[in-house]
Design a protein around this motif. Structure first.
Motif, PDB file in Angstrom:
ATOM      1  N   VAL A   1      42.791  49.585  26.114  1.00 20.52           N
ATOM      2  CA  VAL A   1      42.406  48.360  25.940  1.00 20.52           C
ATOM      3  C   VAL A   1      42.575  48.185  24.413  1.00 20.52           C
ATOM      4  O   VAL A   1      43.586  46.512  23.773  1.00 20.52           O
ATOM      5  CB  VAL A   1      41.007  48.139  24.856  1.00 20.52           C
ATOM      6  CG1 VAL A   1      40.059  46.483  24.652  1.00 20.52           C
ATOM      7  CG2 VAL A   1      40.176  48.550  25.768  1.00 20.52           C
ATOM      8  N   ASP A   2      43.282  48.928  23.534  1.00 18.52           N
ATOM      9  CA  ASP A   2      43.727  48.952  22.015  1.00 18.52           C
ATOM     10  C   ASP A   2      45.547  48.052  22.165  1.00 18.52           C
ATOM     11  O   ASP A   2      45.893  47.029  21.761  1.00 18.52           O
ATOM     12  CB  ASP A   2      43.766  49.762  21.287  1.00 18.52           C
ATOM     13  CG  ASP A   2      41.975  49.937  20.485  1.00 18.52           C
ATOM     14  OD1 ASP A   2      41.868  48.739  20.225  1.00 18.52           O
ATOM     15  OD2 ASP A   2      42.159  51.365  19.825  1.00 18.52           O
TER      16      ASP A   2
ATOM     17  N   ARG B   1      45.437  45.032  23.887  1.00 19.94           N
ATOM     18  CA  ARG B   1      44.904  43.434  23.299  1.00 19.94           C
ATOM     19  C   ARG B   1      45.910  43.198  22.163  1.00 19.94           C
ATOM     20  O   ARG B   1      46.148  41.913  21.890  1.00 19.94           O
ATOM     21  CB  ARG B   1      43.619  43.997  22.431  1.00 19.94           C
ATOM     22  CG  ARG B   1      42.425  44.051  21.960  1.00 19.94           C
ATOM     23  CD  ARG B   1      41.413  43.937  20.457  1.00 19.94           C
ATOM     24  NE  ARG B   1      39.770  44.654  20.758  1.00 19.94           N
ATOM     25  CZ  ARG B   1      39.399  45.100  21.268  1.00 19.94           C
ATOM     26  NH1 ARG B   1      40.338  46.426  19.800  1.00 19.94           N
ATOM     27  NH2 ARG B   1      37.941  45.161  20.885  1.00 19.94           N
TER      28      ARG B   1
ATOM     29  N   TYR C   1      45.522  38.698  26.114  1.00 19.60           N
ATOM     30  CA  TYR C   1      44.545  39.322  26.435  1.00 19.60           C
ATOM     31  C   TYR C   1      43.854  39.524  24.919  1.00 19.60           C
ATOM     32  O   TYR C   1      42.237  40.170  24.914  1.00 19.60           O
ATOM     33  CB  TYR C   1      45.637  40.843  26.124  1.00 19.60           C
ATOM     34  CG  TYR C   1      46.973  40.573  27.394  1.00 19.60           C
ATOM     35  CD1 TYR C   1      45.851  41.782  28.019  1.00 19.60           C
ATOM     36  CD2 TYR C   1      47.779  40.174  27.162  1.00 19.60           C
ATOM     37  CE1 TYR C   1      46.812  41.648  29.238  1.00 19.60           C
ATOM     38  CE2 TYR C   1      48.551  40.111  28.491  1.00 19.60           C
ATOM     39  CZ  TYR C   1      47.654  41.115  29.883  1.00 19.60           C
ATOM     40  OH  TYR C   1      48.777  41.662  30.686  1.00 19.60           O
ATOM     41  N   ALA C   2      43.642  39.658  23.415  1.00 22.19           N
ATOM     42  CA  ALA C   2      43.152  39.668  22.745  1.00 22.19           C
ATOM     43  C   ALA C   2      41.948  38.986  22.634  1.00 22.19           C
ATOM     44  O   ALA C   2      40.828  39.214  22.508  1.00 22.19           O
ATOM     45  CB  ALA C   2      43.617  38.882  21.006  1.00 22.19           C
TER      46      ALA C   2
ATOM     47  N   PHE D   1      39.471  41.375  25.168  1.00 24.82           N
ATOM     48  CA  PHE D   1      38.882  41.841  24.967  1.00 24.82           C
ATOM     49  C   PHE D   1      38.666  41.764  23.280  1.00 24.82           C
ATOM     50  O   PHE D   1      37.767  43.054  22.568  1.00 24.82           O
ATOM     51  CB  PHE D   1      40.264  43.831  24.678  1.00 24.82           C
ATOM     52  CG  PHE D   1      40.490  43.600  26.265  1.00 24.82           C
ATOM     53  CD1 PHE D   1      39.362  44.178  26.865  1.00 24.82           C
ATOM     54  CD2 PHE D   1      41.397  43.144  26.777  1.00 24.82           C
ATOM     55  CE1 PHE D   1      39.788  44.716  28.295  1.00 24.82           C
ATOM     56  CE2 PHE D   1      42.114  43.261  28.027  1.00 24.82           C
ATOM     57  CZ  PHE D   1      41.134  43.756  28.663  1.00 24.82           C
ATOM     58  N   GLU D   2      38.143  41.119  23.158  1.00 27.14           N
ATOM     59  CA  GLU D   2      37.854  40.651  21.711  1.00 27.14           C
ATOM     60  C   GLU D   2      36.201  41.088  21.343  1.00 27.14           C
ATOM     61  O   GLU D   2      36.183  42.409  20.755  1.00 27.14           O
ATOM     62  CB  GLU D   2      37.457  38.989  21.326  1.00 27.14           C
ATOM     63  CG  GLU D   2      36.877  38.977  19.760  1.00 27.14           C
ATOM     64  CD  GLU D   2      36.713  37.307  19.758  1.00 27.14           C
ATOM     65  OE1 GLU D   2      37.050  36.701  18.509  1.00 27.14           O
ATOM     66  OE2 GLU D   2      36.534  36.231  20.749  1.00 27.14           O
TER      67      GLU D   2
ATOM     68  N   VAL E   1      34.894  43.989  23.391  1.00 25.81           N
ATOM     69  CA  VAL E   1      34.063  44.688  24.297  1.00 25.81           C
ATOM     70  C   VAL E   1      32.945  45.669  24.627  1.00 25.81           C
ATOM     71  O   VAL E   1      32.669  46.025  25.366  1.00 25.81           O
ATOM     72  CB  VAL E   1      34.959  46.779  24.308  1.00 25.81           C
ATOM     73  CG1 VAL E   1      36.699  46.085  24.478  1.00 25.81           C
ATOM     74  CG2 VAL E   1      34.336  47.128  22.735  1.00 25.81           C
TER      75      VAL E   1
END
Length: 81
Positions: A31-32, A35, A41-42, A45-46, A48
Motif C-alpha cells: 500500500v505504501d 500510494r 492511488y493516494a 489508499f488514504e 486503509v
C-alpha cells in the motif's frame, strides 16, 4: 503479482486490475508503494481502515506477509441486506 481493485477503490484508481512488480514484504508495504505512485492511488489508499484485503482469495490483515502470494485484492467492507 496481480492486484485487483473493487468498488470505489477501482473507481478512484481507474483500473480493475494490474500486474505490480513489488519488493514489499507485507500488504501495508505494498500500500505504501502504491500510494506514492500517483494522486489517484493516494486517494484510494488514504484511509486503509475503510478497506479490506484478500490474499489469493482469503481475507487477510494489512500486516500479512506477501511471501508466495500471487493475487492481492482491495475492496470496501461488504454489508448485508
Amino acid at each position: 503479482m496481480d492486484v485487483l481493485y473493487f468498488a470505489w477503490v477501482r473507481e478512484r484508481i481507474g483500473l480493475p486490475r494490474e500486474i505490480v512488480e513489488t519488493g514489499a514484504d507485507t500488504v501495508a508495504d505494498l500500500v505504501d508503494e502504491l500510494r506514492v505512485r500517483e494522486p489517484r492511488y493516494a486517494a484510494a489508499f488514504e484511509d486503509v481502515s475503510a478497506l479490506r484485503v484478500a490474499l489469493d482469495q482469503e481475507l487477510a490483515d494489512f500486516d500479512a506477509s506477501l511471501e508466495g502470494v500471487r493475487e492481492v485484492a482491495f475492496f470496501p467492507p461488504m454489508t448485508g441486506g
